[in-house]
Design a protein around this motif. Structure first.
Motif, mmCIF file in Angstrom:
data_model
loop_
_atom_site.group_PDB
_atom_site.id
_atom_site.type_symbol
_atom_site.label_atom_id
_atom_site.label_comp_id
_atom_site.label_asym_id
_atom_site.label_seq_id
_atom_site.Cartn_x
_atom_site.Cartn_y
_atom_site.Cartn_z
ATOM 1 N N ARG A 223 0.827 -1.201 0.000
ATOM 2 C CA ARG A 223 0.000 0.000 0.000
ATOM 3 C C ARG A 223 0.864 1.254 0.000
ATOM 4 O O ARG A 223 1.953 1.272 0.563
ATOM 5 N N GLY A 224 0.379 2.275 -0.652
ATOM 6 C CA GLY A 224 1.094 3.543 -0.686
ATOM 7 C C GLY A 224 1.815 3.796 -1.995
ATOM 8 O O GLY A 224 2.002 4.947 -2.380
ATOM 9 N N VAL A 225 2.260 2.739 -2.688
ATOM 10 C CA VAL A 225 2.956 2.882 -3.971
ATOM 11 C C VAL A 225 2.311 1.906 -4.946
ATOM 12 O O VAL A 225 2.455 0.684 -4.803
ATOM 13 N N THR B 5 1.983 -2.442 5.800
ATOM 14 C CA THR B 5 2.130 -1.265 4.940
ATOM 15 C C THR B 5 0.890 -0.400 5.109
ATOM 16 O O THR B 5 -0.136 -0.851 5.619
ATOM 17 N N LYS B 6 0.979 0.863 4.666
ATOM 18 C CA LYS B 6 -0.154 1.778 4.820
ATOM 19 C C LYS B 6 -0.155 2.780 3.685
ATOM 20 O O LYS B 6 0.901 3.231 3.233
ATOM 21 N N GLY C 4 6.344 3.712 0.889
ATOM 22 C CA GLY C 4 7.739 3.294 1.004
ATOM 23 C C GLY C 4 8.077 2.615 2.309
ATOM 24 O O GLY C 4 9.136 1.994 2.430
ATOM 25 N N LEU C 5 7.207 2.728 3.309
ATOM 26 C CA LEU C 5 7.484 2.142 4.622
ATOM 27 C C LEU C 5 6.894 0.736 4.689
ATOM 28 O O LEU C 5 5.677 0.554 4.628
ATOM 29 N N LEU D 280 1.398 5.528 13.229
ATOM 30 C CA LEU D 280 0.685 6.735 13.634
ATOM 31 C C LEU D 280 1.272 7.928 12.887
ATOM 32 O O LEU D 280 2.440 7.912 12.481
ATOM 33 N N ASP D 281 0.469 8.980 12.728
ATOM 34 C CA ASP D 281 0.917 10.235 12.120
ATOM 35 C C ASP D 281 1.609 9.983 10.781
ATOM 36 O O ASP D 281 2.764 10.357 10.583
ATOM 37 N N HIS D 282 0.905 9.317 9.868
ATOM 38 C CA HIS D 282 1.421 9.036 8.521
ATOM 39 C C HIS D 282 2.738 8.264 8.563
ATOM 40 O O HIS D 282 3.593 8.446 7.687
#
Length: 655
Positions: free
Chosen positions: A63-65, A133-134, A139-140, A181-183
């Protein structure tokens, strides 16, 4: 054997298909933009069966990319983790870190050693799976796995990447539940264990360093982690039990007081997305993202957006994959590999819906990856060859019955549906023969979908055929329809007394007498497997003495009847023929019920006149005229087996 939907994002379907030769793996396929034609992306993706026949497939969309997936491939019992940045066009192993969490060399060098991750979903919906992932933290990626030549089930060390899988770091030696948390500005980790805990770990620098926090004074069995609504939140809740018999304990953890201020533009830096080969153009564009500097201690907040810039790239070979019916000639990560037609596919063949007079294009073997936005440069889809649709012979002709039953009653409506899978339909004639003299020729029959309604008046078996024909060829479909009058009566006729190992004829009398194609099911004694015949009789023998129940079922169309009789099997008994006056023939309707009634009356009269016990006499009236019968004289159960003499005069006198 099985099909699982993996993703339906961006006008494309990803499916995992278990084929006939696979037991614990699936093949990953990707559709064209219409979702009709599928091409293989990755073979032998590992699968795991769960309770209630649920199947988990080791593939995870990061997720995210967009376009990034992780998958575990199992070949010869060896499981390895792969990553793709372009929706499955190319796959690579995960690069291992050079040092472990303690700063010691890992001595893990490709191609003999890579990083491998467990891709399991959590059974508990309130904790993360083995990889987290989020969408708001591009990328995280944080996951549990191990270094080595393959994935090891019992090893669940925790690794993290902040550049979408290019570089990895080890952060823990055991699996942890993760919460962003917090993006992703704060990463919370709680150990996955069955013992009670009171400590959680958190990081504000993408896992570079970790701090501990006592979230409760009394240790609890952690059941789950929840964050308050909103990706910018810094408030979370740990819930669990002090003991297995206690109520839930909910502990709120607020990280807001730990940050003195909100972030400004000076607190961010950019990073560019690249694949493992260092290419910046991925899915046809260069993408850069914002992230908080390691040295900044601030809150990203609600207004934070991770996407920074994107620039469209010129198209190159890697922006195209093999079209339907084609496959790569070399390993998938090779830029020089070309797409060649599979042995079963003819690129020049017209599509199934090709109509005479229209044009179609044949594939060059390539198509652009769905959602790829590259422009200009190389176009592997150019120079498409144009062809005129030829006249195609009909193929795959089918005829079915809308009512879904091949057996109908006389006078009952029946509707035939004709379909054609391939071939021309505008220039094809359809010759229909319904088997009872009705014949017709149709045009555009399969295009209009017009049903053919009919009604058969007489019982019988009718051969219904449809022949589709044009100049290029023909095809034919046939179906047999049974028109039956429902069975009204069934009577099983059998001699009630037979000798052991002597042939006996079992006869089923049905009304109407001559229905078409009746099937008879015969059950002898306690045998659960019936004998099937198309004749209404069965000749059999009984090997043991005693009472044997014989049951027959007659099936005709949708109707079925049953009758059952008991046959007495003896070693010794007498059979005496009986004759009646011609006067009785006037009252003989020659039906089973009348014969049974007369037999009972004769047996009762004979027993009375001869003083022979009634239970040792049995009269069987035979079918047909003149009226005749057989008298069966049985040995009483309490007497020795010896012949018993009854004079014919005595019997005749009784008549």
């Amino acid at each position: 054997q099985d099909l699982q939907i993996i993703s339906t994002d961006e006008n494309q379907v990803f499916v995992a298909v278990q084929e006939w030769y696979q037991t614990d793996t699936y093949n990953l396929y990707q559709s064209d933009p219409q979702g009709v034609y599928y091409s293989i992306l990755l073979e032998n993706v590992r699968s795991t069966k769960q309770p209630e026949e649920n199947v988990l497939i080791d593939i995870l969309e990061v997720r995210g990319v967009k376009g990034v997936f992780l998958a575990n491939q199992k070949i010869d019992g060896k499981v390895t983790t792969l990553i793709t940045y372009n929706k499955g066009r190319d796959w690579d192993f995960l690069n291992p870190p050079d040092i472990d969490m303690n700063g010691k060399p890992t001595n893990c060098k490709p191609p003999d050693c890579y990083l491998h991750l467990h891709l399991r979903w959590a059974d508990n919906p309130y904790v993360s799976g083995t990889v987290h992932t989020k969408d708001t933290a591009p990328g995280l990626i944080m996951g549990a796995g191990n270094l080595g030549s393959q994935l090891v089930e019992y090893k669940e060390e925790m690794y993290i990447t902040s550049d979408c899988g290019n570089t990895w770091r080890q952060v823990f030696e055991e699996e942890h539940h993760i919460l962003y948390l917090d993006h992703g500005g704060v990463i919370v980790a709680i150990k996955d264990t069955s013992i009670p805990l009171k400590i959680l770990k958190f990081s504000i620098d993408e896992g570079q360093t970790w701090s501990t926090h006592n979230f409760t004074s009394t240790s609890v069995f952690v059941d789950g982690l929840l964050s308050e609504p909103g990706d910018e939140t810094l408030v979370m809740t740990v819930f669990g039990h002090i003991s297995y018999r206690s109520d839930w304990e909910l502990v709120k953890v607020d990280f807001r007081p730990s940050f003195p201020r909100e972030c400004t533009d000076d607190d961010y830096e950019s990073w560019e997305l690249t694949n493992l080969q260092g290419d910046r153009c991925i899915m046809g564009q260069q993408r850069s993202f914002r992230k908080r500097k390691i040295s900044s201690w601030c809150i990203k907040g609600r207004s934070f957006t991770s996407a920074l810039t994107s620039k469209v790239c010129e198209c190159v070979n890697s922006d195209f994959l093999c079209d339907y019916g084609f496959e790569r000639s070399a390993p998938q990560k090779s830029e020089s590999s070309k797409c060649f037609a599979d042995f079963w596919f003819n690129p020049e063949a017209p599509p199934e819906d090709c109509v005479l007079g229209q044009a179609y294009t044949s594939s060059t073997g390539y198509r652009k990856v769905v959602s790829n936005v590259c422009e200009g440069g190389i176009d592997l889809q150019q120079n498409l060859a144009q062809h005129m649709c030829p006249l195609i012979a009909p193929k795959g002709l089918q005829i079915s019955i809308r009512e879904a039953s091949l057996a109908v009653k006389p006078g009952e409506d029946i509707t035939f549906i004709v379909r054609q899978e391939q071939g021309d339909i505008l220039n094809t004639k359809y010759q229909v023969d319904l088997g009872d003299g009705f014949k017709a020729i149709y045009v555009n029959l399969t295009m209009t979908g017009e049903p053919i309604r009919h009604r058969y008046e007489n019982p019988g078996i009718y051969r219904v055929s449809v022949k589709a024909e044009n100049v290029a060829g023909h095809d034919e479909a046939v179906v047999f329809v049974q028109v039956n009058t429902p069975l009204q009566a069934l009577n099983l006729e059998v001699v009630p007394v037979v000798g052991r190992n002597e042939e006996v004829n079992l006869t089923a009398i049905i009304l109407p007498k001559n229905p078409n194609l009746t099937v008879f099911y015969w059950w002898i004694g306690n045998n659960l497997q019936p004998l099937l015949t198309l004749d209404n009789f069965l000749v059999t023998k009984f090997a043991e003495t005693g009472d044997v129940r014989v049951t027959v079922q007659a099936s005709c169309g949708s109707s079925m009847l049953q009758d059952s009789k008991v046959v007495h099997v003896f070693d010794l008994f007498h059979v005496l023929p009986l004759k009646f006056t011609k006067h009785l023939d006037m009252y003989n309707p020659d039906i089973p019920e009348w014969r049974e009634d007369i037999g009972r009356v004769v047996t009762r009269l004979l027993a009375k006149e001869t003083n022979i016990p009634k239970e040792t006499l049995m009269t069987v009236v035979k079918p047909g005229l003149p009226t005749t019968a057989d008298l069966h004289v049985l040995l009483p159960a309490n007497q020795p087996k010896r012949k018993r003499s009854i004079t014919s005069d005595k019997v005749t006198g009784a008549m």
